[in-house]
Design an enzyme around this catalytic site. Structure first.
Site, mmCIF file in Angstrom:
data_model
loop_
_atom_site.group_PDB
_atom_site.id
_atom_site.type_symbol
_atom_site.label_atom_id
_atom_site.label_comp_id
_atom_site.label_asym_id
_atom_site.label_seq_id
_atom_site.Cartn_x
_atom_site.Cartn_y
_atom_site.Cartn_z
ATOM 1 N N GLN A 228 -6.708 -0.925 5.676
ATOM 2 C CA GLN A 228 -6.438 -2.352 5.818
ATOM 3 C C GLN A 228 -7.637 -3.166 5.366
ATOM 4 O OE1 GLN A 228 -3.796 -4.014 6.635
ATOM 5 N NE2 GLN A 228 -2.659 -3.100 8.334
ATOM 6 N N ARG B 174 12.710 5.051 0.171
ATOM 7 C CA ARG B 174 11.966 4.409 -0.923
ATOM 8 C C ARG B 174 11.933 5.294 -2.170
ATOM 9 N NH1 ARG B 174 6.973 0.746 1.131
ATOM 10 N NH2 ARG B 174 7.972 -0.252 2.914
ATOM 11 N N GLU C 213 2.402 5.435 9.660
ATOM 12 C CA GLU C 213 3.070 4.152 9.912
ATOM 13 C C GLU C 213 4.586 4.251 9.838
ATOM 14 O OE1 GLU C 213 2.417 -0.466 8.588
ATOM 15 O OE2 GLU C 213 2.226 1.058 7.041
ATOM 16 N N ARG D 101 -11.930 -3.488 6.239
ATOM 17 C CA ARG D 101 -11.850 -3.764 7.667
ATOM 18 C C ARG D 101 -12.625 -2.757 8.510
ATOM 19 N NH1 ARG D 101 -6.067 -4.621 10.779
ATOM 20 N NH2 ARG D 101 -6.856 -4.839 12.890
ATOM 21 N N LYS E 224 0.831 -1.218 0.000
ATOM 22 C CA LYS E 224 0.000 0.000 0.000
ATOM 23 C C LYS E 224 0.861 1.261 0.000
ATOM 24 C CE LYS E 224 -2.309 -0.793 3.796
ATOM 25 N NZ LYS E 224 -1.768 -2.111 4.138
ATOM 26 N N THR E 225 1.843 1.289 0.900
ATOM 27 C CA THR E 225 2.682 2.481 1.022
ATOM 28 C C THR E 225 3.507 2.706 -0.230
ATOM 29 O OG1 THR E 225 2.812 2.255 3.429
ATOM 30 C CG2 THR E 225 4.495 3.586 2.363
ATOM 31 N N ALA E 226 4.106 1.651 -0.762
ATOM 32 C CA ALA E 226 4.902 1.767 -1.982
ATOM 33 C C ALA E 226 4.046 2.281 -3.136
ATOM 34 C CB ALA E 226 5.520 0.418 -2.342
ATOM 35 N N LYS F 247 -15.167 -0.450 -6.612
ATOM 36 C CA LYS F 247 -16.259 0.524 -6.646
ATOM 37 C C LYS F 247 -15.778 1.766 -7.387
ATOM 38 C CE LYS F 247 -19.169 3.649 -3.943
ATOM 39 N NZ LYS F 247 -19.497 4.217 -2.613
#
Length: 460
Positions: A363, A249, A240, A382, A216-218, A425
């Protein structure tokens, strides 16, 4: 309640609380500058101080007790407001500006009540005076209502169909003028995703969800770098990871032959160090702001974003990630699902209010891991169905190689180096799968190109 308080509803303590917050916290004025005017302060001294603070904000000046003192002195108003002593007294009463926006709304309401009382008395006198034409008296009442509704902001949200069509046509023409190969929003960095979405659109809340370690972060960092490279001011809230780890990164993504483990261990050779330094210089020119505060609430995000937006430095917001967002300030005997629902609702309101796309990472629960292909579904979001409800787009990230699969079930593409964006969606468009390629460390991403062997095999 005393008769004087009824005729002049006001709260001097709240006025000082708002002014004090503006002098103590640099972000406070951005939250109230468009809600209050100096004349809305009942106490003349407080109005004069706020006028100085508001003028400094619009001029882009730094605001604190010392700069406000200098501004008032330059205006010749410092002694009129009680001198440095009174400024210090007001500022010392404030611990934080947490509720400054709420306080400002109360002050505006009190002002409107005072205006309503004064105006009503005037109209009552006009109604009783037979020398006043009845048409003029009625017109005065209408003018009073228009004035009060204008201060309340009620009329701002009501448009005739003609006005709506005029505004809509203006947006259509803007999209036509600004369209770049069908992209009317902020580019995503993935050709197929751009075709499906036409880019990130203003006012949209976009959810990017995945299980841990999927990337997700990448993925978000790639989106941020692409937007910034196209000239859009991007704000990243990283709950995070420390900012320097994000920097690592971005450096790896901007270099060709730097080993990720060498960078992490501090064992770069001469060539790698040179590449890193050159990449650092290039990246430093990008219009990206990073907030890596360890405790961040949605109110904090909105406050910072509004401040940057007022300076023309916020075109897109990325928050990594929802479940780490501090929701303690929002608690009022609510359960976790209700807290998450409240946070996503605030994110959507922020997107509309600031007229920028908001990318909210989230998440997924463990349900997908029980399926044969471990492919996530919209129902795996989630903790709250409100995430799906408030979002304009929901994208689920999926990497089949993580689950030991040799090929991706639907496309039959080999899973090595393959990522899938499942558009689960899309309020204003189609759903479907978007494929992207990545290296083993997830530091480089781009459009997916199947291996030559696979293409030759499936060309037969």
């Amino acid at each position: 309640m005393k008769e004087k308080e009824i005729l002049n509803p006001q709260d001097a303590d709240l006025e000082e609380a708002v002014i004090g917050a503006c002098m103590v916290e640099s972000e406070a004025i951005a939250l109230v500058a468009d809600k209050l005017r100096p004349e809305m302060f009942y106490t003349e001294v407080n109005g004069m101080i706020f006028a100085a603070v508001q003028s400094m904000f619009h001029a882009g000046k730094k605001i604190d007790i010392l700069t406000v003192k200098s501004e008032l002195a330059a205006r010749g108003d410092l002694e009129k407001v009680g001198g440095p002593y009174n400024l210090t007294r007001i500022a010392s009463r404030i611990a934080s500006g947490t509720h400054v926006e709420y306080h400002a709304c109360i002050l505006r309401e009190l002002f409107i009540r005072r205006e309503m009382i004064i105006g009503s008395h005037k109209q009552l006198a006009a109604a009783a005076d037979e020398s006043v034409d009845i048409t003029d008296a009625l017109g005065g009442i209408h003018d009073l209502l228009d004035h009060l509704e204008g201060d309340m902001g009620t009329a701002d949200h009501l448009r005739t169909m003609g006005q709506l069509m005029e505004d809509t046509l203006a947006q259509v023409e803007t999209r036509v003028e600004g369209s770049r190969d069908g992209i009317t929003g902020i580019p995503t960095g993935f050709s197929d995703l751009d075709k499906l979405t036409s880019g990130w659109q203003r006012g949209d809340l976009n959810i990017i969800a995945a299980r841990p370690a999927v990337g997700k972060t990448a993925f978000a960092l790639h989106l941020a770098k692409t937007a910034a490279a196209a000239g859009y001011h991007t704000v990243v809230f990283s709950l995070e990871m420390q900012g320097e780890r994000l920097g690592d990164r971005w450096l790896l993504a901007a270099t060709e032959n730097v080993d990720a483990s060498h960078l992490r261990r501090g064992q770069l050779d001469t060539s790698e160090l040179r590449q890193v330094r050159e990449a650092s210089q290039r990246l430093s020119q990008l219009p990206i702001r990073i907030d890596d505060s360890s405790v961040v609430s949605m109110d904090h995000v909105r406050s910072v974003a509004r401040m940057l937006k007022s300076k023309g430095e916020c075109d897109m917001i990325i928050l990594d990630y929802l479940q780490l967002c501090d929701m303690k300030s929002d608690r009022n005997n609510r359960n976790r699902e209700q807290e998450v629902a409240q946070a996503t609702r605030k994110a959507k309101v922020m997107a509309k209010e600031l007229d920028v796309p908001v990318l909210l990472l989230s998440q997924l629960n463990r349900m997908s891991e029980g399926r044969p292909d471990c492919r996530p579904l919209l129902s795996d979001l989630r903790e709250s169905g409100a995430i799906e409800q408030d979002a304009d787009m929901v994208m689920l990230l999926y990497r089949p190689a993580l689950h030991g699969l040799k090929t991706e079930h639907k496309s039959k593409y080999p899973s090595e180096g393959l990522g899938v964006v499942i558009m689960a969606k899309h309020r204003n468009g189609e759903t479907g799968d978007i494929y992207f390629g990545h290296n083993s460390s997830l530091t480089k991403m781009g459009d997916y190109i199947p291996p030559e062997e696979w293409l030759m095999k499936h060309a037969k």
